[in-house]
Design an enzyme around this catalytic site. Structure first.
Site, PDB file in Angstrom:
ATOM      1  N   CYS A   1      33.497 -30.169  15.199  1.00  0.00           N
ATOM      2  CA  CYS A   1      32.673 -30.553  16.355  1.00  0.00           C
ATOM      3  C   CYS A   1      31.571 -31.520  15.919  1.00  0.00           C
ATOM      4  O   CYS A   1      31.148 -31.528  14.748  1.00  0.00           O
ATOM      5  CB  CYS A   1      32.003 -29.320  16.953  1.00  0.00           C
ATOM      6  SG  CYS A   1      33.128 -28.132  17.699  1.00  0.00           S
TER       7      CYS A   1
ATOM      8  N   GLU B   1      28.383 -31.342  16.698  1.00  0.00           N
ATOM      9  CA  GLU B   1      27.133 -30.655  16.354  1.00  0.00           C
ATOM     10  C   GLU B   1      27.143 -30.186  14.904  1.00  0.00           C
ATOM     11  O   GLU B   1      26.172 -30.373  14.171  1.00  0.00           O
ATOM     12  CB  GLU B   1      26.926 -29.443  17.272  1.00  0.00           C
ATOM     13  CG  GLU B   1      26.797 -29.779  18.745  1.00  0.00           C
ATOM     14  CD  GLU B   1      28.126 -29.788  19.470  1.00  0.00           C
ATOM     15  OE1 GLU B   1      29.164 -30.176  18.880  1.00  0.00           O
ATOM     16  OE2 GLU B   1      28.140 -29.408  20.656  1.00  0.00           O
TER      17      GLU B   1
ATOM     18  N   CYS C   1      29.133 -23.651  17.001  1.00  0.00           N
ATOM     19  CA  CYS C   1      28.045 -24.635  16.859  1.00  0.00           C
ATOM     20  C   CYS C   1      26.701 -24.018  17.208  1.00  0.00           C
ATOM     21  O   CYS C   1      25.704 -24.292  16.544  1.00  0.00           O
ATOM     22  CB  CYS C   1      28.321 -25.861  17.720  1.00  0.00           C
ATOM     23  SG  CYS C   1      29.653 -26.883  17.061  1.00  0.00           S
TER      24      CYS C   1
HETATM   25  N1  THU Z   1      33.812 -30.298  20.539  1.00  0.00           N
HETATM   26  C1  THU Z   1      32.597 -30.666  20.013  1.00  0.00           C
HETATM   27  O1  THU Z   1      32.486 -31.674  19.300  1.00  0.00           O
HETATM   28  N2  THU Z   1      31.528 -29.892  20.301  1.00  0.00           N
HETATM   29  C2  THU Z   1      31.573 -28.744  21.042  1.00  0.00           C
HETATM   30  O2  THU Z   1      30.568 -28.042  21.161  1.00  0.00           O
HETATM   31  C3  THU Z   1      32.815 -28.350  21.682  1.00  0.00           C
HETATM   32  C4  THU Z   1      34.013 -29.167  21.381  1.00  0.00           C
HETATM   33  C5  THU Z   1      34.984 -31.128  20.200  1.00  0.00           C
HETATM   34  C6  THU Z   1      35.997 -30.444  19.333  1.00  0.00           C
HETATM   35  C7  THU Z   1      37.260 -31.194  19.691  1.00  0.00           C
HETATM   36  O3  THU Z   1      37.321 -32.384  18.889  1.00  0.00           O
HETATM   37  C8  THU Z   1      37.044 -31.611  21.134  1.00  0.00           C
HETATM   38  O4  THU Z   1      35.645 -31.490  21.378  1.00  0.00           O
HETATM   39  C9  THU Z   1      37.800 -30.767  22.145  1.00  0.00           C
HETATM   40  O5  THU Z   1      37.525 -29.428  21.988  1.00  0.00           O
END
Ligand code: THU
Length: 156
Positions: A72, A74, A114
């Site tokens: 993610c 974060e 996160c």
């Molecule tokens: N994702 C994030 O970057 N942050 C979050 O808090 C939730 C999800 C990303 C992970 C993945 O690459 C995409 O969003 C779909 O879940």
């Protein structure tokens, strides 16, 4: 005994109504979506932090062909910041996401994993981290990570 938790947060209808620092940090999070590598989900997440010394860092989600290996936005950002400047508290963190080229209509709230690492960051810094969740229709401002995880792991 029945107990109740009340979580207060602010909601704004446009970035123009935010405090200047918050608006600037949110803009950094939105611009970080450009660095998302998300060929699988097509969900481009950007995150930005303002450090206590005024520096701003930003990062985006990075996906992998081996799906669980992706990360993610974060956590990509926080682990970088912990490595780069472990002793500088984080003041605020902004998050935004785009589906394709368009900012999401409603705020993207950080996932549970996160939020836990955001809580770690808050504990390490010894002060609340302000969280700004941006989107097209509304922006949420939460004054502490504790408000995102009221029943946090705290006994280790
Ligand atoms: N994702 C994030 O970057 N942050 C979050 O808090 C939730 C999800 C990303 C992970 C993945 O690459 C995409 O969003 C779909 O879940």
């Amino acid at each position: 005994m029945k107990k109740k938790i009340v979580i207060e947060y602010q909601e704004f209808t446009s970035a123009g109504l935010l405090a200047k620092d918050d608006a600037e940090l949110l803009e950094a999070a939105v611009s970080a979506t450009d660095f998302s590598y998300s060929p699988f989900s097509k969900f481009r997440v950007g995150a930005a932090v303002r450090m206590a010394d005024g520096r701003i860092f930003k990062a985006a989600n990075q996906e992998s062909e081996a799906f669980p290996s992706g990360m993610c936005a974060e956590r990509s950002l926080l682990y970088y910041v912990f490595s780069k400047c472990p002793d500088v508290p984080i003041e605020a963190m902004a998050i935004a996401a785009k589906k394709g080229r368009k900012l999401t209509a409603t705020p993207t709230r950080p996932c549970g994993a996160c939020i836990q690492v955001m809580l770690d960051a808050q504990k390490r810094g010894g002060r609340p981290i302000r969280v700004i969740l941006g989107a097209q229709e509304k922006i949420e401002v939460i004054s502490s990570v504790n408000d995102l995880i009221p029943f946090s792991f705290d006994n280790f």
